[in-house]
Design a protein around this motif. Structure first.
Motif, PDB file in Angstrom:
ATOM      1  N   LEU A   1       0.849  -1.357  -0.104  1.00 55.51           N
ATOM      2  CA  LEU A   1      -0.464  -0.202   0.170  1.00 55.51           C
ATOM      3  C   LEU A   1       1.120   1.130  -0.077  1.00 55.51           C
ATOM      4  CD1 LEU A   1      -2.570   1.523   0.357  1.00 55.51           C
ATOM      5  CD2 LEU A   1      -2.135   1.033   2.396  1.00 55.51           C
ATOM      6  N   THR A   2       1.759   1.257   0.999  1.00 52.64           N
ATOM      7  CA  THR A   2       2.684   3.052   0.891  1.00 52.64           C
ATOM      8  C   THR A   2       3.426   2.337  -0.673  1.00 52.64           C
ATOM      9  OG1 THR A   2       3.126   2.496   3.395  1.00 52.64           O
ATOM     10  CG2 THR A   2       4.720   3.709   2.265  1.00 52.64           C
ATOM     11  N   GLY A   3       4.041   1.393  -1.356  1.00 48.40           N
ATOM     12  CA  GLY A   3       4.463   1.554  -2.322  1.00 48.40           C
ATOM     13  C   GLY A   3       3.892   1.813  -3.226  1.00 48.40           C
ATOM     14  N   THR A   4       2.506   1.407  -3.425  1.00 48.28           N
ATOM     15  CA  THR A   4       1.774   2.425  -3.716  1.00 48.28           C
ATOM     16  C   THR A   4       1.031   3.272  -4.048  1.00 48.28           C
ATOM     17  OG1 THR A   4       0.225  -0.692  -4.646  1.00 48.28           O
ATOM     18  CG2 THR A   4      -0.906   1.606  -4.980  1.00 48.28           C
ATOM     19  N   ALA A   5       1.010   3.482  -3.208  1.00 47.26           N
ATOM     20  CA  ALA A   5       0.588   5.572  -2.823  1.00 47.26           C
ATOM     21  C   ALA A   5       1.754   6.486  -3.438  1.00 47.26           C
ATOM     22  CB  ALA A   5       0.146   6.042  -1.055  1.00 47.26           C
ATOM     23  N   LEU A   6       3.116   5.709  -3.116  1.00 49.68           N
ATOM     24  CA  LEU A   6       4.626   6.605  -2.926  1.00 49.68           C
ATOM     25  C   LEU A   6       4.698   6.855  -5.113  1.00 49.68           C
ATOM     26  CD1 LEU A   6       6.346   5.109  -0.591  1.00 49.68           C
ATOM     27  CD2 LEU A   6       5.248   7.639  -0.995  1.00 49.68           C
ATOM     28  N   VAL A   7       4.115   5.997  -5.885  1.00 45.59           N
ATOM     29  CA  VAL A   7       4.354   5.655  -6.555  1.00 45.59           C
ATOM     30  C   VAL A   7       2.811   6.551  -7.459  1.00 45.59           C
ATOM     31  CG1 VAL A   7       4.118   4.737  -9.259  1.00 45.59           C
ATOM     32  CG2 VAL A   7       5.590   3.579  -7.253  1.00 45.59           C
ATOM     33  N   GLY A   8       1.910   6.704  -6.995  1.00 46.45           N
ATOM     34  CA  GLY A   8       0.740   7.600  -7.281  1.00 46.45           C
ATOM     35  C   GLY A   8       1.476   8.775  -6.461  1.00 46.45           C
ATOM     36  N   LEU A   9       1.567   8.786  -5.891  1.00 47.21           N
ATOM     37  CA  LEU A   9       2.159  10.653  -5.087  1.00 47.21           C
ATOM     38  C   LEU A   9       3.790  10.893  -5.986  1.00 47.21           C
ATOM     39  CD1 LEU A   9       2.272  10.593  -1.263  1.00 47.21           C
ATOM     40  CD2 LEU A   9       0.363  12.114  -2.689  1.00 47.21           C
ATOM     41  N   GLY A  10       4.270  10.183  -6.595  1.00 48.76           N
ATOM     42  CA  GLY A  10       5.599  10.745  -7.365  1.00 48.76           C
ATOM     43  C   GLY A  10       4.746  10.752  -9.032  1.00 48.76           C
TER      44      GLY A  10
ATOM     45  N   ALA B   1      -4.164   7.685  -9.586  1.00 51.41           N
ATOM     46  CA  ALA B   1      -3.671   7.568  -8.706  1.00 51.41           C
ATOM     47  C   ALA B   1      -4.377   6.803  -6.996  1.00 51.41           C
ATOM     48  CB  ALA B   1      -2.716   8.553  -7.659  1.00 51.41           C
ATOM     49  N   ILE B   2      -5.523   7.315  -6.826  1.00 47.72           N
ATOM     50  CA  ILE B   2      -5.762   7.009  -5.888  1.00 47.72           C
ATOM     51  C   ILE B   2      -6.954   5.523  -6.768  1.00 47.72           C
ATOM     52  CG2 ILE B   2      -8.295   7.709  -4.840  1.00 47.72           C
ATOM     53  CD1 ILE B   2      -7.974  10.167  -5.380  1.00 47.72           C
ATOM     54  N   VAL B   3      -7.112   4.994  -7.520  1.00 48.95           N
ATOM     55  CA  VAL B   3      -7.986   4.341  -8.379  1.00 48.95           C
ATOM     56  C   VAL B   3      -6.928   2.968  -7.858  1.00 48.95           C
ATOM     57  CG1 VAL B   3      -8.722   2.406 -10.028  1.00 48.95           C
ATOM     58  CG2 VAL B   3      -9.612   4.979  -9.898  1.00 48.95           C
ATOM     59  N   ALA B   4      -5.889   3.160  -8.092  1.00 48.41           N
ATOM     60  CA  ALA B   4      -4.641   1.891  -8.674  1.00 48.41           C
ATOM     61  C   ALA B   4      -4.704   1.807  -6.545  1.00 48.41           C
ATOM     62  CB  ALA B   4      -2.911   2.888  -8.205  1.00 48.41           C
ATOM     63  N   VAL B   5      -4.609   2.968  -5.633  1.00 45.59           N
ATOM     64  CA  VAL B   5      -4.497   2.580  -4.255  1.00 45.59           C
ATOM     65  C   VAL B   5      -5.611   1.056  -3.964  1.00 45.59           C
ATOM     66  CG1 VAL B   5      -4.846   3.586  -1.545  1.00 45.59           C
ATOM     67  CG2 VAL B   5      -3.372   4.431  -3.657  1.00 45.59           C
ATOM     68  N   PHE B   6      -7.219   2.095  -4.224  1.00 47.69           N
ATOM     69  CA  PHE B   6      -7.890   0.902  -4.025  1.00 47.69           C
ATOM     70  C   PHE B   6      -7.581  -0.489  -4.539  1.00 47.69           C
ATOM     71  CE2 PHE B   6     -12.915   0.121  -5.634  1.00 47.69           C
ATOM     72  CZ  PHE B   6     -13.227   0.109  -4.274  1.00 47.69           C
ATOM     73  N   ILE B   7      -7.697  -0.505  -6.082  1.00 47.78           N
ATOM     74  CA  ILE B   7      -6.923  -1.741  -6.201  1.00 47.78           C
ATOM     75  C   ILE B   7      -6.272  -2.343  -5.897  1.00 47.78           C
ATOM     76  CG2 ILE B   7      -6.246  -2.539  -8.506  1.00 47.78           C
ATOM     77  CD1 ILE B   7      -7.072  -0.663  -9.952  1.00 47.78           C
ATOM     78  N   ASN B   8      -4.945  -1.675  -4.718  1.00 49.56           N
ATOM     79  CA  ASN B   8      -4.052  -2.622  -3.791  1.00 49.56           C
ATOM     80  C   ASN B   8      -5.062  -2.919  -2.679  1.00 49.56           C
ATOM     81  OD1 ASN B   8      -2.585  -2.176  -1.166  1.00 49.56           O
ATOM     82  ND2 ASN B   8      -1.096  -2.505  -3.647  1.00 49.56           N
ATOM     83  N   ARG B   9      -6.011  -2.556  -2.457  1.00 51.14           N
ATOM     84  CA  ARG B   9      -6.146  -2.690  -1.137  1.00 51.14           C
ATOM     85  C   ARG B   9      -7.560  -3.587  -1.514  1.00 51.14           C
ATOM     86  NH1 ARG B   9      -3.961  -2.728   3.370  1.00 51.14           N
ATOM     87  NH2 ARG B   9      -2.996  -2.749   1.251  1.00 51.14           N
ATOM     88  N   LEU B  10      -7.636  -4.069  -2.837  1.00 48.97           N
ATOM     89  CA  LEU B  10      -9.198  -4.931  -3.296  1.00 48.97           C
ATOM     90  C   LEU B  10      -8.034  -6.468  -3.351  1.00 48.97           C
ATOM     91  CD1 LEU B  10     -11.648  -3.649  -5.332  1.00 48.97           C
ATOM     92  CD2 LEU B  10     -12.384  -4.413  -2.997  1.00 48.97           C
TER      93      LEU B  10
END
Length: 363
Positions: free
Chosen positions: A60-69, A100-109
């Motif tokens: 989750l952290t990695g996905t969020a950081l990539v999204g922010l990046g 980026a938000i959708v990517a975090v949501f998919i990561n959680r699913l």
């Protein structure tokens, strides 16, 4: 697993580590392309793909950081070209942020799915261990080893079974395969194993053991309805090592024939006659018992059809007689590890069926 299998596992982890770097590579590559090319050329697709690729590969952290990046990289490029305040720049940033938000949501699913799958596999493994406990490593003059390996693509419990039991009539073993998977297969396997353990201690002949097991499965099938009644059967091989002798007795009920290894050679113990699987032959004549020499230095290798039906990328079936001929081993465990490694090398990828293996060495 042998050393070769451990090597493959290490290589797989190394590859996965490199794959997880792809989102970062996309971000850096997209930013450099954007920076060195004119404003009319855009690498927005890189910033959108990177978070979506990170979702299944990273935490989750990695996905969020990539999204922010991705958002920061796009904002930096827009500022570099003086476009960040325009309607096109704002729209572009909003699109990247939404991805980026959708990517975090998919990561959680995906995380929730993986947790449930690991839990299911843990339960399946616990049930499998309860149904198939580890056999004793040594019984009299015999050394014993067993392996059970599920198909890589399967999370369900299989129907393969085995058991080893010391009885008044000698060491008796069974290798079998009930139809189907999941809890229905476990239920059938427990019936087969329960009938074997009771009959092995009470029946003076191996044929009598098979008849008792046949009757047990037949009775259970009669309690079923519809297709369940027709599908309650199991293929099996029964083996007996009479006390004080050097003989091997076999009863085969529609199962792949076991192998006998001695002096560096391998031969298939083909039955003299063919019989129906357990649960389908009740009422027939007693089973024919095949008897053969089993002097010290001999090894009996019993397996399910997951071994012989394993295919290479060209569709060629695995042939244990040919592949094991001349293979050195110091004991039953080493033999089974070598066989598993060789099957993995033969298939080069996922298999479609589980594998159960049982080896008994006479020393």
């Amino acid at each position: 697993m042998g050393r070769e299998g451990e090597g493959r596992t290490g290589e797989g982890r190394d590859v996965l580590a490199y794959v997880r770097l792809l989102p970062v590579v996309l971000l850096v590559g997209g930013f450099l392309v954007d920076y060195v090319t004119p404003a009319q050329f855009s690498a927005t697709a890189f910033y959108s793909v990177a978070p979506m690729l990170a979702a299944p590969l990273m935490s989750l952290t990695g996905t969020a950081l990539v999204g922010l990046g991705a958002i920061a990289a796009d904002a930096g490029i827009l500022s570099h070209f003086g476009l960040i305040g325009g309607p096109g720049g704002i729209s572009e940033l909003m699109s990247i942020s939404a991805v980026a938000i959708v990517a975090v949501f998919i990561n959680r699913l995906l995380h929730i799915r993986d947790v449930r799958l690991r839990s299911a596999r843990g339960v399946a493994a616990a049930v499998q261990r309860a149904v198939l406990p580890e056999p004793p490593p040594r019984v009299g003059p015999f050394r014993v080893a067993a392996r059970y390996e599920t198909a890589e693509a399967e999370a369900e419990i299989g129907g393969d079974l085995y058991a080893v039991q010391e009885t008044p009539y000698g060491l008796r073993c069974i290798m079998g395969d009930v139809r189907g998977k999941g809890m229905a297969a476990v239920e059938a396997a427990t019936v087969v194993l329960g009938a074997f353990r009771m009959a092995a201690d009470e029946e003076p002949t191996l044929s009598g053991v098979a008849t008792r097991m046949d009757r047990a499965l037949w009775r259970e099938a009669e309690r079923r309805e519809g297709m369940d009644r027709l599908e309650w059967f199991a293929t099996a091989v029964l083996a007996e090592f009479p006390p004080g002798g050097t003989r091997l007795c076999l009863v085969n009920r529609g199962h792949p024939p076991p192998l006998v290894l001695h002096g560096g050679t391998v031969r298939s113990a083909e039955p003299e006659g063919h019989a129906l699987p357990l649960g389908m032959g009740f009422g027939n004549d007693p089973d024919a018992v095949d008897t053969m020499p089993f002097p010290p230095g001999s090894t009996l290798l019993m397996h399910t059809d997951g071994v012989t039906e394993a295919r290479d990328p060209d569709g060629t079936f695995y042939d244990p007689v040919t592949r094991l001929n001349g293979v050195p081993f110091s004991g039953p465990a080493e033999l089974l590890d070598a066989l598993l490694d060789d099957v993995h090398a033969h298939t080069g990828g996922p298999r479609s069926d589980d594998m159960a293996l049982l080896a008994v060495c006479h020393f």
